[in-house]
Design a protein around this motif. Structure first.
Motif, PDB file in Angstrom:
ATOM      1  N   PRO A 122       9.681  10.407  16.783  1.00 55.15           N
ATOM      2  CA  PRO A 122       9.722   9.361  15.758  1.00 55.15           C
ATOM      3  C   PRO A 122       8.710   9.585  14.624  1.00 55.15           C
ATOM      4  O   PRO A 122       7.653  10.164  14.841  1.00 55.15           O
ATOM      5  CB  PRO A 122       9.396   8.089  16.506  1.00 55.15           C
ATOM      6  CG  PRO A 122       9.162   8.443  17.911  1.00 55.15           C
ATOM      7  CD  PRO A 122       9.326   9.903  18.077  1.00 55.15           C
ATOM      8  N   PRO A 123       9.029   9.110  13.416  1.00 58.86           N
ATOM      9  CA  PRO A 123       8.082   9.222  12.301  1.00 58.86           C
ATOM     10  C   PRO A 123       6.866   8.338  12.525  1.00 58.86           C
ATOM     11  O   PRO A 123       6.891   7.384  13.302  1.00 58.86           O
ATOM     12  CB  PRO A 123       8.900   8.761  11.092  1.00 58.86           C
ATOM     13  CG  PRO A 123       9.987   7.939  11.653  1.00 58.86           C
ATOM     14  CD  PRO A 123      10.268   8.444  13.021  1.00 58.86           C
ATOM     15  N   TYR A 124       5.781   8.660  11.809  1.00 55.46           N
ATOM     16  CA  TYR A 124       4.571   7.847  11.880  1.00 55.46           C
ATOM     17  C   TYR A 124       3.836   7.923  10.549  1.00 55.46           C
ATOM     18  O   TYR A 124       4.025   8.857   9.769  1.00 55.46           O
ATOM     19  CB  TYR A 124       3.656   8.292  13.019  1.00 55.46           C
ATOM     20  CG  TYR A 124       3.142   9.700  12.899  1.00 55.46           C
ATOM     21  CD1 TYR A 124       1.936   9.974  12.256  1.00 55.46           C
ATOM     22  CD2 TYR A 124       3.856  10.780  13.419  1.00 55.46           C
ATOM     23  CE1 TYR A 124       1.462  11.271  12.139  1.00 55.46           C
ATOM     24  CE2 TYR A 124       3.389  12.071  13.309  1.00 55.46           C
ATOM     25  CZ  TYR A 124       2.196  12.314  12.669  1.00 55.46           C
ATOM     26  OH  TYR A 124       1.736  13.598  12.540  1.00 55.46           O
ATOM     27  N   VAL A 125       3.013   6.912  10.294  1.00 56.47           N
ATOM     28  CA  VAL A 125       2.204   6.882   9.078  1.00 56.47           C
ATOM     29  C   VAL A 125       0.969   7.733   9.339  1.00 56.47           C
ATOM     30  O   VAL A 125       0.166   7.434  10.220  1.00 56.47           O
ATOM     31  CB  VAL A 125       1.804   5.433   8.714  1.00 56.47           C
ATOM     32  CG1 VAL A 125       0.847   5.441   7.525  1.00 56.47           C
ATOM     33  CG2 VAL A 125       3.023   4.608   8.421  1.00 56.47           C
ATOM     34  N   ALA A 136       0.833  -1.205   0.000  1.00 56.17           N
ATOM     35  CA  ALA A 136       0.000   0.000   0.000  1.00 56.17           C
ATOM     36  C   ALA A 136       0.866   1.252   0.000  1.00 56.17           C
ATOM     37  O   ALA A 136       1.939   1.289   0.601  1.00 56.17           O
ATOM     38  CB  ALA A 136      -0.907   0.012   1.223  1.00 56.17           C
ATOM     39  N   VAL A 137       0.395   2.283  -0.671  1.00 56.23           N
ATOM     40  CA  VAL A 137       1.061   3.578  -0.659  1.00 56.23           C
ATOM     41  C   VAL A 137       0.606   4.324   0.586  1.00 56.23           C
ATOM     42  O   VAL A 137      -0.579   4.317   0.931  1.00 56.23           O
ATOM     43  CB  VAL A 137       0.721   4.384  -1.929  1.00 56.23           C
ATOM     44  CG1 VAL A 137       1.305   5.774  -1.871  1.00 56.23           C
ATOM     45  CG2 VAL A 137       1.221   3.648  -3.156  1.00 56.23           C
ATOM     46  N   CYS A 138       1.544   4.967   1.278  1.00 53.20           N
ATOM     47  CA  CYS A 138       1.209   5.702   2.493  1.00 53.20           C
ATOM     48  C   CYS A 138       2.013   6.993   2.547  1.00 53.20           C
ATOM     49  O   CYS A 138       2.975   7.166   1.803  1.00 53.20           O
ATOM     50  CB  CYS A 138       1.470   4.850   3.739  1.00 53.20           C
ATOM     51  SG  CYS A 138       3.186   4.419   3.973  1.00 53.20           S
ATOM     52  N   MET A 139       1.588   7.879   3.421  1.00 54.40           N
ATOM     53  CA  MET A 139       2.296   9.137   3.648  1.00 54.40           C
ATOM     54  C   MET A 139       2.876   9.091   5.053  1.00 54.40           C
ATOM     55  O   MET A 139       2.137   8.939   6.023  1.00 54.40           O
ATOM     56  CB  MET A 139       1.347  10.322   3.492  1.00 54.40           C
ATOM     57  CG  MET A 139       0.669  10.387   2.132  1.00 54.40           C
ATOM     58  SD  MET A 139       1.805  10.427   0.741  1.00 54.40           S
ATOM     59  CE  MET A 139       2.250  12.133   0.747  1.00 54.40           C
ATOM     60  N   VAL A 140       4.190   9.206   5.153  1.00 61.99           N
ATOM     61  CA  VAL A 140       4.891   9.150   6.431  1.00 61.99           C
ATOM     62  C   VAL A 140       5.257  10.570   6.849  1.00 61.99           C
ATOM     63  O   VAL A 140       5.829  11.334   6.067  1.00 61.99           O
ATOM     64  CB  VAL A 140       6.153   8.273   6.327  1.00 61.99           C
ATOM     65  CG1 VAL A 140       6.971   8.348   7.593  1.00 61.99           C
ATOM     66  CG2 VAL A 140       5.769   6.840   6.034  1.00 61.99           C
ATOM     67  N   VAL A 141       4.908  10.918   8.077  1.00 57.33           N
ATOM     68  CA  VAL A 141       5.200  12.238   8.627  1.00 57.33           C
ATOM     69  C   VAL A 141       6.505  12.158   9.408  1.00 57.33           C
ATOM     70  O   VAL A 141       6.659  11.295  10.272  1.00 57.33           O
ATOM     71  CB  VAL A 141       4.059  12.720   9.543  1.00 57.33           C
ATOM     72  CG1 VAL A 141       4.386  14.076  10.132  1.00 57.33           C
ATOM     73  CG2 VAL A 141       2.750  12.758   8.782  1.00 57.33           C
ATOM     74  N   LEU A 142       7.443  13.047   9.082  1.00 59.29           N
ATOM     75  CA  LEU A 142       8.705  13.168   9.807  1.00 59.29           C
ATOM     76  C   LEU A 142       8.637  14.473  10.599  1.00 59.29           C
ATOM     77  O   LEU A 142       8.861  15.558  10.045  1.00 59.29           O
ATOM     78  CB  LEU A 142       9.887  13.189   8.834  1.00 59.29           C
ATOM     79  CG  LEU A 142       9.959  12.010   7.870  1.00 59.29           C
ATOM     80  CD1 LEU A 142      10.997  12.243   6.794  1.00 59.29           C
ATOM     81  CD2 LEU A 142      10.247  10.740   8.628  1.00 59.29           C
ATOM     82  N   PRO A 143       8.291  14.409  11.893  1.00 63.97           N
ATOM     83  CA  PRO A 143       8.098  15.623  12.683  1.00 63.97           C
ATOM     84  C   PRO A 143       9.367  16.463  12.789  1.00 63.97           C
ATOM     85  O   PRO A 143      10.482  15.941  12.684  1.00 63.97           O
ATOM     86  CB  PRO A 143       7.682  15.095  14.056  1.00 63.97           C
ATOM     87  CG  PRO A 143       7.170  13.723  13.798  1.00 63.97           C
ATOM     88  CD  PRO A 143       7.978  13.203  12.651  1.00 63.97           C
ATOM     89  N   SER A 144       9.196  17.744  13.015  1.00 63.45           N
ATOM     90  CA  SER A 144      10.336  18.661  13.078  1.00 63.45           C
ATOM     91  C   SER A 144      11.017  18.673  14.438  1.00 63.45           C
ATOM     92  O   SER A 144      12.085  19.234  14.581  1.00 63.45           O
ATOM     93  CB  SER A 144       9.873  20.078  12.737  1.00 63.45           C
ATOM     94  OG  SER A 144       8.967  20.535  13.717  1.00 63.45           O
ATOM     95  N   ASP A 145      10.407  18.052  15.452  1.00 65.60           N
ATOM     96  CA  ASP A 145      10.985  18.111  16.799  1.00 65.60           C
ATOM     97  C   ASP A 145      11.746  16.838  17.166  1.00 65.60           C
ATOM     98  O   ASP A 145      11.911  16.527  18.327  1.00 65.60           O
ATOM     99  CB  ASP A 145       9.886  18.378  17.819  1.00 65.60           C
ATOM    100  CG  ASP A 145       8.819  17.308  17.816  1.00 65.60           C
ATOM    101  OD1 ASP A 145       8.905  16.387  16.985  1.00 65.60           O
ATOM    102  OD2 ASP A 145       7.907  17.397  18.640  1.00 65.60           O
ATOM    103  N   THR A 146      12.211  16.078  16.188  1.00 65.51           N
ATOM    104  CA  THR A 146      12.984  14.839  16.328  1.00 65.51           C
ATOM    105  C   THR A 146      12.205  13.717  17.009  1.00 65.51           C
ATOM    106  O   THR A 146      12.794  12.738  17.434  1.00 65.51           O
ATOM    107  CB  THR A 146      14.335  15.041  17.060  1.00 65.51           C
ATOM    108  OG1 THR A 146      14.092  15.401  18.413  1.00 65.51           O
ATOM    109  CG2 THR A 146      15.174  16.083  16.374  1.00 65.51           C
TER     110      THR A 146
END
Length: 89
Positions: A83-86, A71-81
């Motif tokens: 952890p990433p999440y879908v 599946a295609v997903c969008m992963v968020v990489l937060p600016s405050d270090t």
């Protein structure tokens, strides 16, 4: 990328968060995490959490949905270090 947070020229959370298009390569239904690989720069993110659309504060009831492999997903990489999440799939 690590930065010096709390300095006069840089404050934590002031950088924009990044959103990366990825494809799911593995699903862990015990921990509700996925392994993904980004579509364009081929970065591999392992054991990242999938965002739940609804979780109740009392006893954790709610809706739990996991994406399928491929599946295609969008992963968020937060600016405050943190952890990433879908975010979506």
């Amino acid at each position: 990328m690590k930065r010096f947070f709390g300095t006069m020229t840089h404050r934590a959370g002031q950088d924009p968060a990044r959103i990366v298009q990825c494809r799911v390569t593995n699903v862990n239904l015990v921990n509700w995490t996925v392994d993904v690989i980004s579509q364009y720069d081929r970065h591999y993110y392992r054991d990242i959490q999938v965002a739940a659309p609804y979780l109740h504060y009392n006893q954790g009831e709610g809706i739990f949905v996991a994406p399928d492999i491929g599946a295609v997903c969008m992963v968020v990489l937060p600016s405050d270090t943190s952890p990433p999440y879908v975010g979506t799939f």
